[in-house]
Write a protein that holds these residues in place. Structure first.
Motif, PDB file in Angstrom:
ATOM      1  N   VAL A  66       0.852  -1.151  -0.051  1.00  0.00           N
ATOM      2  CA  VAL A  66      -0.068  -0.106  -0.050  1.00  0.00           C
ATOM      3  C   VAL A  66       0.885   1.202  -0.074  1.00  0.00           C
ATOM      4  CG1 VAL A  66      -1.634   1.418   1.389  1.00  0.00           C
ATOM      5  CG2 VAL A  66      -2.213  -0.989   0.997  1.00  0.00           C
ATOM      6  N   ASN A  67       1.936   1.154   0.688  1.00  0.00           N
ATOM      7  CA  ASN A  67       2.956   2.403   0.766  1.00  0.00           C
ATOM      8  C   ASN A  67       3.372   2.733  -0.548  1.00  0.00           C
ATOM      9  OD1 ASN A  67       2.821   2.975   3.590  1.00  0.00           O
ATOM     10  ND2 ASN A  67       4.744   2.053   3.884  1.00  0.00           N
ATOM     11  N   TYR A  68       3.819   1.645  -1.379  1.00  0.00           N
ATOM     12  CA  TYR A  68       4.512   1.940  -2.669  1.00  0.00           C
ATOM     13  C   TYR A  68       3.259   2.446  -3.460  1.00  0.00           C
ATOM     14  CZ  TYR A  68       7.185   0.753  -6.932  1.00  0.00           C
ATOM     15  OH  TYR A  68       7.697   1.033  -7.976  1.00  0.00           O
ATOM     16  N   ILE A  69       1.908   1.802  -3.665  1.00  0.00           N
ATOM     17  CA  ILE A  69       1.113   2.325  -4.502  1.00  0.00           C
ATOM     18  C   ILE A  69       0.541   3.777  -4.135  1.00  0.00           C
ATOM     19  CG2 ILE A  69      -1.220   1.763  -5.159  1.00  0.00           C
ATOM     20  CD1 ILE A  69      -1.000  -0.926  -4.520  1.00  0.00           C
ATOM     21  N   ASN A  70       0.621   3.907  -2.777  1.00  0.00           N
ATOM     22  CA  ASN A  70       0.131   5.467  -2.610  1.00  0.00           C
ATOM     23  C   ASN A  70       1.140   6.177  -2.886  1.00  0.00           C
ATOM     24  OD1 ASN A  70      -2.089   5.521  -0.818  1.00  0.00           O
ATOM     25  ND2 ASN A  70      -1.357   5.219   0.899  1.00  0.00           N
ATOM     26  N   ILE A 113       6.678  -0.254 -14.909  1.00  0.00           N
ATOM     27  CA  ILE A 113       6.728  -1.547 -14.369  1.00  0.00           C
ATOM     28  C   ILE A 113       8.078  -2.291 -14.087  1.00  0.00           C
ATOM     29  CG2 ILE A 113       6.289  -4.356 -14.729  1.00  0.00           C
ATOM     30  CD1 ILE A 113       3.583  -3.656 -16.054  1.00  0.00           C
ATOM     31  N   PHE A 114       9.094  -1.961 -14.995  1.00  0.00           N
ATOM     32  CA  PHE A 114      10.532  -1.956 -14.775  1.00  0.00           C
ATOM     33  C   PHE A 114      11.028  -1.493 -13.696  1.00  0.00           C
ATOM     34  CE2 PHE A 114      15.100  -1.483 -15.438  1.00  0.00           C
ATOM     35  CZ  PHE A 114      15.388  -2.581 -15.662  1.00  0.00           C
ATOM     36  N   GLU A 115      10.569  -0.099 -13.447  1.00  0.00           N
ATOM     37  CA  GLU A 115      10.931   0.470 -12.201  1.00  0.00           C
ATOM     38  C   GLU A 115      10.462  -0.251 -10.723  1.00  0.00           C
ATOM     39  OE1 GLU A 115      10.097   4.538 -12.287  1.00  0.00           O
ATOM     40  OE2 GLU A 115      10.918   5.214 -14.159  1.00  0.00           O
ATOM     41  N   SER A 116       9.256  -0.614 -10.995  1.00  0.00           N
ATOM     42  CA  SER A 116       8.723  -1.278  -9.970  1.00  0.00           C
ATOM     43  C   SER A 116       9.419  -2.745  -9.794  1.00  0.00           C
ATOM     44  CB  SER A 116       7.263  -1.873 -10.079  1.00  0.00           C
ATOM     45  OG  SER A 116       6.748  -2.420  -9.056  1.00  0.00           O
ATOM     46  N   LEU A 172       7.559 -11.425  -7.498  1.00  0.00           N
ATOM     47  CA  LEU A 172       6.654 -11.290  -8.896  1.00  0.00           C
ATOM     48  C   LEU A 172       5.444 -10.359  -8.507  1.00  0.00           C
ATOM     49  CD1 LEU A 172       7.330 -14.565 -10.462  1.00  0.00           C
ATOM     50  CD2 LEU A 172       8.453 -12.202 -11.273  1.00  0.00           C
ATOM     51  N   ILE A 173       4.686 -11.045  -7.466  1.00  0.00           N
ATOM     52  CA  ILE A 173       3.561 -10.418  -6.827  1.00  0.00           C
ATOM     53  C   ILE A 173       3.941  -8.695  -6.530  1.00  0.00           C
ATOM     54  CG2 ILE A 173       1.770 -10.227  -5.324  1.00  0.00           C
ATOM     55  CD1 ILE A 173       1.806 -13.440  -5.079  1.00  0.00           C
ATOM     56  N   GLY A 174       4.859  -8.618  -5.649  1.00  0.00           N
ATOM     57  CA  GLY A 174       5.042  -7.112  -5.350  1.00  0.00           C
ATOM     58  C   GLY A 174       5.369  -6.497  -6.575  1.00  0.00           C
ATOM     59  N   VAL A 182       1.691  -6.208  -8.452  1.00  0.00           N
ATOM     60  CA  VAL A 182       0.622  -5.402  -7.784  1.00  0.00           C
ATOM     61  C   VAL A 182       0.866  -4.069  -7.364  1.00  0.00           C
ATOM     62  CG1 VAL A 182      -0.514  -5.341  -5.332  1.00  0.00           C
ATOM     63  CG2 VAL A 182      -0.126  -7.790  -6.746  1.00  0.00           C
ATOM     64  N   SER A 183       2.158  -3.826  -6.911  1.00  0.00           N
ATOM     65  CA  SER A 183       2.443  -2.405  -6.912  1.00  0.00           C
ATOM     66  C   SER A 183       2.927  -1.430  -7.915  1.00  0.00           C
ATOM     67  CB  SER A 183       3.930  -2.552  -5.703  1.00  0.00           C
ATOM     68  OG  SER A 183       4.912  -3.112  -6.352  1.00  0.00           O
ATOM     69  N   GLY A 184       3.319  -2.265  -8.954  1.00  0.00           N
ATOM     70  CA  GLY A 184       3.712  -1.427 -10.223  1.00  0.00           C
ATOM     71  C   GLY A 184       2.756  -1.358 -11.342  1.00  0.00           C
ATOM     72  N   ILE A 185       1.455  -2.107 -11.476  1.00  0.00           N
ATOM     73  CA  ILE A 185       0.827  -2.070 -12.640  1.00  0.00           C
ATOM     74  C   ILE A 185      -0.251  -0.919 -12.703  1.00  0.00           C
ATOM     75  CG2 ILE A 185      -1.230  -3.453 -11.549  1.00  0.00           C
ATOM     76  CD1 ILE A 185       0.508  -4.115 -15.234  1.00  0.00           C
ATOM     77  N   TYR A 186      -0.815  -0.652 -11.392  1.00  0.00           N
ATOM     78  CA  TYR A 186      -1.633   0.414 -11.199  1.00  0.00           C
ATOM     79  C   TYR A 186      -1.127   1.689 -11.340  1.00  0.00           C
ATOM     80  CZ  TYR A 186      -5.500   3.431  -9.478  1.00  0.00           C
ATOM     81  OH  TYR A 186      -6.313   4.397  -9.448  1.00  0.00           O
ATOM     82  N   PRO A 187       0.025   2.088 -11.071  1.00  0.00           N
ATOM     83  CA  PRO A 187       0.610   3.377 -11.428  1.00  0.00           C
ATOM     84  C   PRO A 187       1.071   3.323 -12.730  1.00  0.00           C
ATOM     85  CG  PRO A 187       1.393   2.684  -9.214  1.00  0.00           C
ATOM     86  CD  PRO A 187       0.568   1.466  -9.782  1.00  0.00           C
TER      87      PRO A 187
END
Length: 811
Positions: A313-317, A348-351, A399-401, A404-409
């Motif tokens: 959540v921190n990452y997405i936020n 996504i690469f950055e994530s 992979l999930i992180g 999950v944390s990169g796809i939305y941004p």
């Protein structure tokens, strides 16, 4: 292209150091916590899997009923059960009986030169010779195929070999003398084992054959079904259906116990419990090792998910918050021909890069955290980097992180329209602020649940430790009675020491007993009021105590009196607690003095009624408890000390003890510490819960700090205008802080009902428990509010104190 993505990613990480640190460190803590918890869960689920034939081995349990009422589920049986199973049930390949050395014994190794090694040992077991054929242990010395064949043999662990024998001294063939146990005598060391694995439900340091135990007078006068002190295991033949075997057990019980059970209106139901299920099946009577509920395992998995989710959540936020900041970058790239797929790939690469760095750091953090957890639970927990499952879990989290944390941004940023970006209208298009508020509420709610849970656990622990037990425990010194003792002079010497101890300065009371509070009982048997039918018999517990026990422990007498050694009838009577009045229908305390109880085959008079006291932990209700008179007991000395110079008093007690009983080790401990050890599992649970709760809150605060920094930066122009119009720093801080504080209030509304339900469910396992008072919920909300406001206030204060001229000069 990959090289270009990598270069851009590194530049962005270096350009925004604060956000990079929060993202990487926050994700690392989350992944590390997840790895540590999963390792702990894996360990708890691995009990007894090291036995190659574990799938065919079962422990026999007995569910007991009397007059249709369930009386308990026990793991113990008579010594005849195993042989009868082998004889009557063709599917049984072998049986194994084990029997604890109740109360332990003194072990003496006499050297040819030098003083003997003498210690009191507790972790001792008897076992049939088939034990080492069915259960697999590693022999460092000796032949396990024959190690228990000789009745005078003993198998020890390496820890005991190092304790009793000098370096380089061969333990095999050496003689250990056992005194004060169930089968005293000389035993030859026939094998030395590598330490029993921590994930074994059956723990021991000494293993003796059952041969000499069965020669004990208690068993030679028994038909094998009366004294239930043995644990019986059976090994079934390969490909045997255990359910079909269980279907034969009612007839088996009827054959050997039917008549006796019918006379007492009782029923026994035998079950086969897979040894792989033992550790995860709490609640059985006479369990010899600590067990854990599957619900506890699931609970820690949920904590791992929560902590990991908070980190994500921190990452997405922060990523969505930075979307407006990077909008111009996206617009320019689109204007020069960048495709949406390229933009998505870049973000996504950055994530992926952030998550890759995080999992490397997480592995290092997990290696440091795991020993801390291992020390809390008393287990040797280590990561096996050669285990492919570790890498599967780590890769899966990575992979999930990453996605999950990169796809939305990535999709938000890549969907910006060039014209809107260049006009500066992108802020209204992202929709990110509503998402961020929802995610922050999730973090706050999760943190609130964890804080309240920790608070409740420690409140319950303090409550149980400080609750009036109904007997004196503070400064009560317990000294183990002598095991090496000439029986002819035993009572005289035991009484002589007791009288000497009474004269020691600082000693206010001395009593002896065959058991102590928190240490079990001496006899569990069916009992009933005289004149009632046998089927009305109820279970009760009996402890032998000397006449000074009640006064030394300060137990309140409600009616009657304690034992008087000069009155012969007193020494044949019993003292009962309040719980016995209701259970046996004895009426009032005064009326009970006119009644008699039938204990097994004995009829005893009730001499006195005692106020209920907590002999066992506060997890259990008060039950019928009887004190039976003994002139003197050699098991335990209870010495109440009221002295400012504790060490001097103990030293004097030790001197008198060694003088009275030479050759015996002086072992002592304080009763309150011993009694509170019953709450070891709850204390461990509380420590684990609080440790991971603290880490989760740290992650949430890191994210909140970064979000507050970004939000303040976005509102600098608004702050400048407000200050020009006369707004004070305090009013600006209040305005901006309220945006975060109202999220705490929303989170509280969501979390409090969930917290109430969870705490109430956990407390249901305690007979004596704290109430669900308002402060259990209000205090965590206050703590969370202070943490949240303290985290954001610094960033807001910095923004509110910037000179408005610097902010507005470009407008």
């Amino acid at each position: 292209m990959i090289r270009n993505f990598f270069t851009l990613a590194i530049r962005n990480l270096r350009k925004r150091k604060l956000y990079s640190f929060i993202n990487i460190f926050g994700l690392a803590i989350g992944v590390a916590v997840c790895l540590v918890i999963l390792k702990y869960v894996d360990f708890e689920l691995s009990y007894d899997t090291f036995h190659p034939n574990a799938a065919n081995v079962y422990r026999m349990t007995t569910m007991s009923y009397r007059a249709g009422e369930f009386r308990g589920n026990s793991v113990i049986s008579g010594y005849a059960q195993g042989p009868a199973m082998l004889a009557d049930v063709p599917e049984v390949k072998r049986y194994i009986r084990t029997h604890p050395m109740y109360g332990g014994a003194v072990v003496i190794y006499k050297r040819d030169n030098g003083d003997p090694s003498t210690f009191h040992e507790e972790n001792m077991q008897f076992a049939d010779s088939t034990f080492l054929d069915v259960f697999t242990y590693t022999a460092l010395e000796g032949d396990l195929n024959t190690a228990l064949d000789n009745p005078a043999s003993v198998v020890i662990t390496k820890k005991m070999a190092d304790k009793y024998f000098k370096p380089g001294e061969d333990p095999l063939g050496k003689i250990l003398k056992i005194s004060g146990g169930w089968a005293d005598g000389d035993y030859e060391v026939t094998a030395v084992l590598k330490e029993v694995p921590g994930n074994s439900h059956f723990q021991f340091d000494f293993l003796f054959p059952t041969h000499n135990l069965l020669r004990n007078e208690q068993y030679t006068h028994d038909n094998g079904w009366g004294w239930n002190n043995f644990v019986t295991y059976v090994e079934l033949h390969d490909h045997t259906d255990s359910k079909k075997v269980e279907a034969k057990l009612p007839a088996f019980v009827d054959k050997y116990r039917g008549k006796d059970l019918a006379e007492s209106n009782s029923k026994n139901v035998l079950k086969l419990q897979p040894i792989l299920d033992i550790h995860l099946s709490p609640g059985l009577d006479y369990e010899s090792s600590a067990t854990v509920s599957v619900n506890t395992i699931y609970f820690f998995v949920v904590i791992a998910i929560f902590v990991l989710a908070i980190a994500w959540v921190n990452y997405i936020n922060l990523s969505t918050a930075r979307a407006m900041e990077r909008a111009r970058e996206v617009g320019i790239k689109k204007s020069v021909g960048a495709h949406r797929s390229q933009l998505i790939s870049q973000f996504i690469f950055e994530s992926v890069l952030v998550n890759l760095i995080s999992v490397v750091l997480a592995t290092l953090l997990a290696v440091g955290l795991l020993p801390v957890l291992g020390e809390i639970v008393g287990k040797d927990l280590t990561f096996d980097f050669g285990d492919y499952r570790f890498w599967v879990v780590l890769t899966t989290l990575f992979l999930i992180g990453s996605f999950v944390s990169g796809i939305y941004p990535a999709f938000i940023l890549s969907s910006f329209k060039i014209t809107e970006v260049l006009k500066g209208k992108v802020e209204k298009m992202t929709g990110g602020f509503s998402l961020r508020k929802a995610l922050v509420v999730f973090q706050f709610a999760s943190s609130l649940i964890l804080i309240a849970g920790t608070f409740a656990i420690y409140r319950q622990m303090i409550f149980m430790k400080n609750q009036d037990k109904g007997l004196t425990m503070d400064q009560m010194l317990i000294v183990n009675g002598p095991s090496v003792l000439d029986r002819k002079s035993a009572k005289t010497r035991l009484m002589s020491l007791k009288n000497q101890l009474k004269e020691v300065p600082g000693v206010t009371g001395v009593a002896t007993s065959a058991a102590i509070p928190g240490g079990g009982y001496n006899w569990g048997t069916g009992m009933r009021r005289s004149g009632t039918e046998q089927q009305e018999s109820k279970d009760g517990k009996v402890v032998w105590v000397d006449p000074d026990f009640v006064s030394t422990y300060g137990i309140t007498i409600l009616a009657g009196r304690s034992f008087n050694p000069s009155i012969a009838s007193d020494m044949r009577s019993v003292l009962v607690n309040e719980a016995a009045l209701t259970t046996f229908g004895l009426g009032t305390a005064e009326h009970a003095l006119e009644e008699r109880l039938l204990l097994g085959g004995d009829t005893v008079q009730i001499l006195g009624v005692l106020k209920n006291y907590h002999w066992n932990s506060l997890k259990t209700e008060h039950s019928p408890w009887l004190l039976k008179a003994d002139t003197i007991s050699g098991h335990n000395y209870s010495i109440h000390i009221n002295s400012n110079n504790m060490q001097t008093t103990i030293a004097k007690i030790e001197s008198l003890y060694k003088e009275a009983f030479p050759g015996n080790p002086f072992d002592y401990y304080f009763l309150d510490d011993f009694f509170n050890s019953q709450y070891k599992s709850e204390q461990q649970f509380g420590k684990i819960f609080s440790m991971f709760s603290m880490l989760a809150i740290i992650i949430a605060c890191l994210g909140l700090w970064g979000l507050a920094s970004f939000t303040t930066a976005q509102k600098l122009k608004e702050i400048g205008i407000r200050k020009v119009l006369g707004a004070s720093v305090g009013s600006i801080m209040s305005l901006l802080s309220w945006q975060f504080f109202k999220l705490v209030l929303i989170a509280s509304v969501i979390a409090i009902p969930l917290t109430w339900y969870g705490i109430d469910a956990w407390l249901a396992g305690f007979a004596f428990r704290i109430g669900l008072q308002w402060d259990l919920f209000v205090v965590p909300v206050v703590i969370l509010s202070l943490l949240a406001l303290g985290t954001v206030s610094f960033q807001i204060f910095r923004g509110a104190n910037i000179n408005p001229a610097k902010i507005l000069r470009t407008e």
